[in-house]
Structures are given as structure tokens and as C-alpha cells.
Design an enzyme around this catalytic site. Structure first.
Site, PDB file in Angstrom:
ATOM      1  CG  ASP A  39      -1.953  -1.081   1.204  1.00  0.00           C
ATOM      2  OD1 ASP A  39      -2.280  -1.559   0.100  1.00  0.00           O
ATOM      3  OD2 ASP A  39      -2.444  -1.455   2.286  1.00  0.00           O
ATOM      4  CE1 TYR A  67       3.689  -6.888   4.443  1.00  0.00           C
ATOM      5  CE2 TYR A  67       3.277  -9.169   5.035  1.00  0.00           C
ATOM      6  CZ  TYR A  67       3.319  -8.173   4.086  1.00  0.00           C
ATOM      7  OH  TYR A  67       2.996  -8.453   2.789  1.00  0.00           O
ATOM      8  CG  ASP A  81      -5.367   1.916   5.684  1.00  0.00           C
ATOM      9  OD1 ASP A  81      -6.289   2.753   5.583  1.00  0.00           O
ATOM     10  OD2 ASP A  81      -4.628   1.615   4.735  1.00  0.00           O
ATOM     11  NE  ARG A 173      -4.961  -2.636   3.317  1.00  0.00           N
ATOM     12  CZ  ARG A 173      -5.901  -2.698   2.383  1.00  0.00           C
ATOM     13  NH1 ARG A 173      -7.084  -2.143   2.586  1.00  0.00           N
ATOM     14  NH2 ARG A 173      -5.679  -3.336   1.257  1.00  0.00           N
TER      15      ARG A 173
END
Length: 298
Positions: A39, A67, A81, A173
Site C-alpha cells: 500500500d 511484517y 487502515d 489490514r
């Protein structure tokens, strides 16, 4: 022309496609592709394939990723988000650290995840994000993903910082949203940093400015890793003569006598007698031959 993979550090504000466009300018060639979209507000490892390396794109997208994410509890948004429109807010101060930890860790393992509307997935030929921007919501089927591990780095409510190792196709997310739902207060992702993808590490990555500086000083090739780097964990087969070289360079299957202790189940890196990397092959038990999975000659 450059051939291989470049470990790019994608900074905030760039889309993955922006990175590819800028890399085309830096490299001076059109054959460039990325592996695994990030993103615009996310940062971290984005392996970029160039030249012959673009044949790797689909193979690298399938690899596992790691992540570091910041979960914000008590808020739900349409994008899952903090960049999206707030749909609801709930006081999360009453949660206990124990309850949060239990809810987060219950997602480790196999997990059916519903992809978010704000994603590049297509339904009937149209991207979900384009439909979402038009105010259209469509039913999405849950998809199986796997969370290999979650390490909770800190809990300072309403924020939780965690490191997540997961399979391809996992939306962090959505994981944040689902954890918030599990705790009945809602949740969304505040920050995302990809630290590892397809074996490439964040500490080895380079920003676009760093890559431009390498180009300006005539050292850009230092950042281009050979295609076979990705397959360093595979066993190697090397041609022993010119007749086998001809078979390999034409992408043909071949027979090869392996050591009796070698497993034939995993893929193999195959080279000709001069050390030229040909591609990845698998052994067919039925036909007793090695067959190409992906050739990287041209």
C-alpha cells in the site's frame, strides 16, 4: 541491459507501480516488474525484477513475508487502515493486556480471511478498490491464508505493535480489523513495515535515492542480484558435456544420474557446463527425467 533482482526499500507515499516506473528511469529499460504490492502508506522490502528476472515475478509473489504492524484498537474504517473514513469508534481502554494478547495469538495458524474492498483483487474483471470508490460493495469469499507466527512487541493501548510472518495473499489490514472484531471494539492498521519478502531482508534493501546515486557513480550493477540468488537453497545440477548443453539451451528435459542420497522431490538449479544458469527443473518420477519449471536464458 540489467538482468536480475533489486531489493528496493519502498518509502511512504509511493505505490508499488510508482517504484516500477522510477526504476525504469534509473535502469534505462522497460522490462521491470515488482513482486507483491505494498500500500502507498506502507514501507519496506519490495523486490523488483529486471530483464530476465521478470520471469521471477510470479514465483516471488508466492513466497512468505514478514511484517511489523501497528494495530490501533477502538477504530474501524472503510479501508481497514487509518487512511480511510472512520466508520465507528469505541473506547478500548477497558481491555486487559491478557485479553489483547489472547485475541492476537488466536489468529496464528490456518485462517479464512475475507479480502478487503480496498484491494487490487478483481471480481468479474473489475478491481475491488475501484468498486469501493464508487460506493459499491460486493460479496467476497473467504480465502485460506496462514499466519506462521505473531510476536507481540508492545501493548500500549489502544496500540499494539506486532511482527507477523504469513503466507502469500494475507492482508495485514484485514488481520488488524479481525483482531479488533474479536475484541468487540473494532480495529484498524496504523502502520505497516515489510521486513522480509521472498528471502530479501529490509537491512539489505536500498531506497530509490540510493539507487539513483549508484547509477550516477556508475555502480548500479552492485545492486542487481543474479536471478539464481533466489534459488540458493535448491540443489545444483551442472551439465557435464556439450550434448547436454544443447538440450538445456533448448529448454528440453534431460536425464541425469544423481547421488543415491539426494532427494528428487525438491526443485533443482540447473547450469550448463560453462556455469551459465539455465533455470529451475523438477524430476518426474513417472518419466524418470528432469523437466523445466522456468527457463531464464532470454
Amino acid at each position: 541491459m540489467y538482468d536480475g533482482i533489486i531489493n528496493v526499500y519502498k518509502e511512504k507515499g509511493f505505490t508499488s507501480f510508482d517504484v516500477v516506473a522510477k526504476m525504469r528511469g534509473i535502469l534505462g529499460q522497460k522490462k521491470v516488474g515488482h513482486t507483491g504490492t505494498l500500500d502507498p502508506e506502507a514501507e519496506g522490502v519490495l523486490p523488483v525484477c529486471v530483464g530476465k528476472g521478470t520471469r521471477l515475478c510470479d514465483m516471488l509473489t508466492d513466497r512468505d513475508k514478514t511484517y511489523e504492524a501497528t494495530l490501533l484498537l477502538g477504530m474501524e474504517t472503510d479501508t481497514q487502515d487509518t487512511t480511510g473514513t472512520v466508520l465507528s469508534e469505541t473506547d478500548a481502554s477497558g481491555l486487559t493486556e491478557e485479553a489483547v494478547r489472547e485475541a492476537v495469538l488466536c489468529f496464528v495458524g490456518d485462517y479464512d480471511q475475507i479480502p478487503p474492498m480496498y484491494s487490487a483483487l478483481k471480481v468479474n474483471g473489475r478491481k475491488l478498490c475501484d468498486l469501493a470508490r464508487q460506493g459499491v460493495e460486493v460479496e467476497r469469499k473467504p480465502r485460506p491464508v496462514k499466519i506462521y507466527d505473531i510476536t507481540i512487541r508492545s501493548i500500549r493501548l489502544p496500540e499494539v505493535v506486532m511482527t507477523v510472518s504469513c503466507s502469500k495473499g494475507t492482508y495485514i489490514r484485514t488481520l488488524c480489523h479481525d483482531i479488533g472484531e474479536k475484541l468487540a471494539v473494532g480495529g484498524c492498521m496504523k502502520k505497516l513495515l515489510r521486513t522480509r519478502a521472498a528471502g530479501f531482508r529490509m537491512e539489505d534493501s536500498r531506497t530509490l535515492d540510493e539507487l539513483q546515486a549508484l547509477k550516477d557513480t556508475g555502480r548500479l550493477e552492485e545492486a542487481v542480484l543474479p536471478v539464481e540468488t533466489v534459488f540458493s537453497g535448491y540443489k545444483e545440477i551442472r551439465s557435464g558435456d556439450a550434448s547436454m548443453d544443447r538440450l538445456l539451451r533448448n529448454g528440453n528435459p534431460f536425464r541425469f544420474q544423481m547421488d543415491g542420497e539426494d532427494s528428487l522431490e525438491d526443485p533443482f538449479r540447473v547450469y550448463d557446463s560453462t556455469g551459465l544458469f539455465i533455470g529451475i527443473y523438477r524430476f518426474s518420477e513417472e518419466k524418470r527425467m528432469f523437466y523445466p519449471v522456468k527457463i531464464f536464458l532470454s
